[in-house]
Design an enzyme around this catalytic site. Structure first.
Site, PDB file in Angstrom:
ATOM      1  N   ASP A 266     -22.263   9.828  20.622  1.00  0.00           N
ATOM      2  CA  ASP A 266     -21.784   8.497  20.228  1.00  0.00           C
ATOM      3  C   ASP A 266     -20.285   8.462  20.535  1.00  0.00           C
ATOM      4  O   ASP A 266     -19.538   9.371  20.132  1.00  0.00           O
ATOM      5  CB  ASP A 266     -22.076   8.303  18.735  1.00  0.00           C
TER       6      ASP A 266
ATOM      7  N   ASP B 245     -24.160   0.757  19.718  1.00  0.00           N
ATOM      8  CA  ASP B 245     -24.146   1.039  18.274  1.00  0.00           C
ATOM      9  C   ASP B 245     -22.837   0.548  17.665  1.00  0.00           C
ATOM     10  O   ASP B 245     -21.837   1.254  17.704  1.00  0.00           O
ATOM     11  CB  ASP B 245     -24.313   2.555  18.041  1.00  0.00           C
TER      12      ASP B 245
ATOM     13  N   LYS C 112     -21.825  14.296  15.112  1.00  0.00           N
ATOM     14  CA  LYS C 112     -20.687  13.539  14.588  1.00  0.00           C
ATOM     15  C   LYS C 112     -19.636  14.520  14.084  1.00  0.00           C
ATOM     16  O   LYS C 112     -19.948  15.630  13.680  1.00  0.00           O
ATOM     17  CB  LYS C 112     -21.161  12.618  13.455  1.00  0.00           C
TER      18      LYS C 112
ATOM     19  N   GLU D  92     -28.197  13.184  16.872  1.00  0.00           N
ATOM     20  CA  GLU D  92     -26.881  12.559  17.094  1.00  0.00           C
ATOM     21  C   GLU D  92     -25.794  13.302  16.335  1.00  0.00           C
ATOM     22  O   GLU D  92     -25.799  13.378  15.112  1.00  0.00           O
ATOM     23  CB  GLU D  92     -26.916  11.089  16.662  1.00  0.00           C
TER      24      GLU D  92
HETATM   25  C1  RNT Z   1     -23.482   6.629  12.470  1.00  0.00           C
HETATM   26  C2  RNT Z   1     -24.252   6.803  13.725  1.00  0.00           C
HETATM   27  C3  RNT Z   1     -25.633   6.165  13.748  1.00  0.00           C
HETATM   28  C4  RNT Z   1     -25.712   4.850  13.036  1.00  0.00           C
HETATM   29  C5  RNT Z   1     -27.040   4.154  13.177  1.00  0.00           C
HETATM   30  C6  RNT Z   1     -27.188   3.024  12.216  1.00  0.00           C
HETATM   31  O1  RNT Z   1     -22.191   7.041  12.581  1.00  0.00           O
HETATM   32  O2  RNT Z   1     -23.500   6.346  14.804  1.00  0.00           O
HETATM   33  O3  RNT Z   1     -26.050   6.049  15.063  1.00  0.00           O
HETATM   34  O4  RNT Z   1     -24.707   3.987  13.479  1.00  0.00           O
HETATM   35  O5  RNT Z   1     -28.061   5.055  13.053  1.00  0.00           O
HETATM   36 ZN    ZN Z   2     -24.387   6.158  16.704  1.00  0.00          ZN
END
Ligand code: RNT
Ligand code: ZN
Length: 414
Positions: free
Chosen positions: A255, A322, A223, A221
Site C-alpha cells: 500500500d 484504497d 504496514k 497487506e
Molecule cells: C489500512 C489498509 C487496508 C484498509 C482497507 C479498508 O491501512 O490500507 O487496506 O484501508 O482494508
Molecule cells: Zn490498503
C-alpha cells in the site's frame, strides 16, 4: 490542439498514442467499495473504522445500505474511464430476511451472491477482503496475533470463511479473485515481545491458507505504523515479504501509504517482480501519518505507473485503490481518485521508454534527464480527452456538474 496533432507530436518522440489508448482501456483497476460509506459496512451500522483506521469528516450523504452504496458506485463509475472491478470487504455482506445476520466467522457465499449479480450486470470484476477491524472480537487492538486463543480462533475462522467466499465468487465469475488479509495488530508503545505476536500471526496464516483455492490470489497487506500503533506493527513489510516468499501463491500487497514517508513503493515494484508472479498494490496517497488520502495525479502515482508499464507488468501488477475521505463528496472522491490513477497510467504509457533506457545504458545521464523532462510537456491533455471520449466519459471538469446534481437529488435527501 486536436488529438491528431497530439498524436503527431508524440509520434515525433517515437510514441504510439493509439497503442497507449488501447492498453490503458484494457487494464482493470479495482475500485474499493468502502470509499462510499466511510468503511462502515452493513454488519454493524453503529460501527465504522477504528482499530488503526481513521476516517474523518462528516460530509452528508454516506451510502447507508446495499441499495444506496450500489447507486453511488454506479454514479461514480459512469464518470471513470477504463475497465473496473469492485473491491468488497466482508463487512459488506448483504443480509436479508432469508439470509439474516450472522457473525463474521459464519459468513458464506450466499451473503455476497447479490454483489456477484451486481458485478455481472455492470461488467465488473470482483476482489475481496476479510474485515479484521471494527468488531468486539478485536481484543487490545489485536486479532490474528492476539495471545488469546479464542480471539485468534474467531479471526482465523473469519479469514477462512472469506477465502472460501472469494473462491466461490471466482467460480461464479469465471475469474481469479484477490483475497487480501490486512490486520491492524500492533502496539502503541515499545513492545516487550516482538517475536511472539509474529510467531502467532505466522501460525494463523498457515492455518488460513491451508485449503486449496485455485481461483483465489492470496494477499497479505503489510504496514509500518498507524495512529494508535506507533511503535510496532505485527504484519510488517519484512514479515509479509518473507512469508510470501516462502509460501506458494501468497503475495505481499504493498500500500503506497504504508511505509516511511520518504520511502516509495514505485521503487519496490521491480524488486518484487523479479521474485513474484503477482505484485498487488493499494494505490493511495499518504500524507504524514495518514495513509489513505484521495489519489492525486502526482509524481509518485506517475512513477508507480511508469514501473508497471516499462517493466511490461500490466498483467502482473494488480491495482486496487484504497482511500477514504468523509470530508468531501464521496462520489466525487471516487471519481477524482480513479480518474487520477487512469491519467497516471495513460501518462506512463506515453513515455519514450525505449530511448530513455538506451540512454541510461549508454551512460548518457544528461540525455536521460533532458528527455524525462521534455516528455512532461508533450500534449498529454489532448490524448486524455481522446481516451475519455472513446471510453464514453466526460473529459474535462464537466463531470462535476453530474455529481453535484446527484448530490442535490439523492445524497442530500439521506
Ligand atoms: C489500512 C489498509 C487496508 C484498509 C482497507 C479498508 O491501512 O490500507 O487496506 O484501508 O482494508
Ligand atoms: Zn490498503
Amino acid at each position: 490542439m486536436s488529438y491528431s496533432e497530439a498524436k503527431a507530436a508524440y509520434a515525433a518522440y517515437g510514441i504510439d498514442t493509439e497503442a497507449a489508448l488501447a492498453k490503458c482501456a484494457a487494464k482493470p483497476i479495482s475500485l474499493h467499495c468502502w470509499q462510499g460509506d466511510d468503511v462502515v459496512g452493513f454488519d454493524n451500522p453503529e460501527g465504522g473504522a477504528g482499530n488503526g483506521l481513521a476516517v474523518t469528516g462528516n460530509y452528508p450523504g454516506r451510502g447507508r445500505n446495499f441499495e444506496e452504496l450500489k447507486a453511488d458506485f454506479l454514479q461514480a463509475i459512469r464518470l471513470i474511464p477504463g475497465k473496473k472491478r469492485i473491491n468488497l470487504h466482508a463487512c459488506y455482506a448483504v443480509f436479508t430476511e432469508e439470509n439474516p445476520w450472522v457473525d463474521r466467522d459464519k459468513l458464506e457465499y450466499k451473503h455476497f451472491a447479490p454483489w456477484v449479480a451486481f458485478a455481472k450486470e455492470n461488467g465488473l470484476g470482483i476482489d475481496f477482503n476479510p474485515t479484521v477491524f471494527s468488531h468486539p472480537m478485536m481484543k487490545d487492538g489485536l486479532s490474528l496475533s492476539s495471545p488469546d486463543a479464542a480471539v485468534r480462533r474467531f479471526w482465523i475462522d473469519h479469514c477462512i470463511a472469506s477465502r472460501r467466499i472469494a473462491q466461490k465468487i471466482g467460480e461464479a465469475m469465471g475469474d481469479k479473485v484477490e483475497n487480501n488479509v490486512w490486520i491492524p495488530d500492533g502496539y502503541k508503545d515499545t513492545p516487550a515481545d516482538r517475536l511472539g505476536p509474529r510467531q502467532r500471526l505466522k501460525d494463523a496464516l498457515d492455518e488460513i491458507f491451508a485449503e486449496e483455492c485455485p481461483n483465489v490470489i492470496d494477499c497479505v497487506e503489510s504496514k509500518f505504523f498507524a495512529v494508535g500503533v506507533e511503535s510496532y506493527t505485527t504484519g510488517s513489510n519484512e514479515f509479509y515479504t518473507a512469508y510470501a516468499a516462502s509460501h506458494k501463491n501468497v503475495y505481499n500487497l504493498m500500500d503506497a501509504g504504508h511505509y516511511h514517508p520518504s520511502e516509495s513503493i514505485s521503487d519496490k515494484i521491480s524488486a518484487m517482480l523479479l521474485y513474484f508472479e503477482y505484485v498487488p498494490l493499494h494505490v493511495t496517497r499518504g500524507v504524514n501519518w495518514d495513509s489513505d488520502h484521495v489519489v492525486s495525479f502526482d509524481d509518485e502515482t506517475k512513477e508507480i505507473c511508469k514501473e508497471i508499464v516499462r517493466n511490461n507488468a500490466l498483467d502482473r501488477v494488480l491495482v486496487g485503490l484504497d482511500f477514504f475521505d468523509a470530508s468531501i463528496n464521496r462520489v466525487a472522491a471516487w471519481v477524482i481518485g480513479a480518474r487520477n490513477f487512469e491519467k497516471a497510467l495513460l501518462f506512463a504509457l506515453l513515455q519514450p521508454d525505449a530511448e530513455l533506457i538506451a540512454m541510461q545504458n549508454a551512460g548518457d545521464f544528461t540525455g536521460r534527464l533532458m528527455l524525462q523532462e521534455e516528455a512532461k510537456t508533450l500534449p498529454f491533455a489532448d490524448v486524455w480527452a481522446e481516451y475519455c471520449a472513446r471510453t464514453g466519459v466526460p473529459a474535462g471538469k464537466g463531470w462535476y456538474q453530474t455529481v453535484k446534481q446527484y448530490e442535490k437529488e439523492v445524497l442530500l435527501g439521506r
